[in-house]
Design an enzyme around this catalytic site. Structure first.
Site: not given
Ligand code: URA
Length: 236
Positions: A103
């Site tokens: 993310d």
């Molecule tokens: N899980 C998440 O919530 N975000 C990420 O970037 C990777 C795994």
């Protein structure tokens, strides 16, 4: 543009000297016509080169990169809102793409490659490659909440598979946990923490399988070592 004999040698036909002989022997064609002079310039992007009637192509060099993604970057080649992307951090001429995603607000280990076969393997849920995260979360989960996390939770109507979570440290009303999951649903770690009532404050991925960030600082990247590449290929 480059010289024909150099290109042939780079494609692994033979040494440059030997390739010159082949050209003189009339065994090489450029765009369908035999070329017998040395030093002819070609553009491998547009010209068709043949040796003994077979088209010669430069082996597409496979590249494997590990990035420590900082927060504030999106994991894709382009962003419709013009935000910085992980590609802005890796200035190389080859086209590579991220394996899976982190993310915008998550940092940590991201692999990038132009090896589509390997990327598919790594992303396929069948291979269940363990991904390790360190998260700072709100509050301190009870043993019961930790068990729920480990045994599977409903997020967006989807039951998560078995996961690991361990408390590493506690500070004020927050704690730092290590989480291991085998899946990669959208914002999965955040949603799982939310589901047990302890939203994520900070999230970073430290490992994919046995590969770890080592000394890479946020924003830094490196080419994988032959041993690391071999390890990834062994996951097939
Ligand atoms: N899980 C998440 O919530 N975000 C990420 O970037 C990777 C795994």
């Amino acid at each position: 543009m480059g010289r024909l004999q150099k290109y042939l040698a780079e494609c692994g036909i033979a040494s440059r000297r030997k390739c010159e002989d082949y050209i003189l022997q009339g065994r090489v064609k450029v765009n369908g016509r035999v070329v017998r002079e040395l030093g002819v310039k070609i553009n491998p992007e547009v010209d068709i080169i043949e040796f003994d009637g077979k088209i010669v192509r430069r082996e597409n060099k496979k590249i494997y990169i590990m990035l420590n993604k900082p927060t504030g970057y999106i994991t894709s080649a382009k962003d419709q809102f013009g935000r910085p992307t992980v590609m802005d951090l890796i200035k190389i001429k080859e086209r590579i793409y991220p394996v899976g995603r982190l993310d915008y607000d998550t940092s940590g280990l991201l692999l990038l490659t132009n090896d589509g076969g390997l990327a598919n393997i790594l992303m396929h849920p069948r291979h269940e490659i363990v991904k390790t995260y360190i998260a700072k979360i709100k509050g301190i989960p009870t043993e019961k909440e930790l068990e729920r996390f480990r045994n599977g939770l409903l997020i967006d109507g989807y039951l998560t598979s078995k996961a690991e979570i361990e408390i590493l440290s506690i500070e004020n009303r927050t704690c730092v946990v290590e989480i291991k999951i085998h899946e990669g649903k959208n914002r999965q770690v955040r949603k799982m923490c939310e589901a047990i009532g302890h939203p994520v404050i900070f999230l970073t991925r430290t490992k994919i399988g046995e590969l770890s960030l080592g000394k890479l600082k946020p924003g830094e990247w490196k080419y994988l070592t032959p041993k690391e590449i071999e390890y990834l290929k062994s996951l097939r």
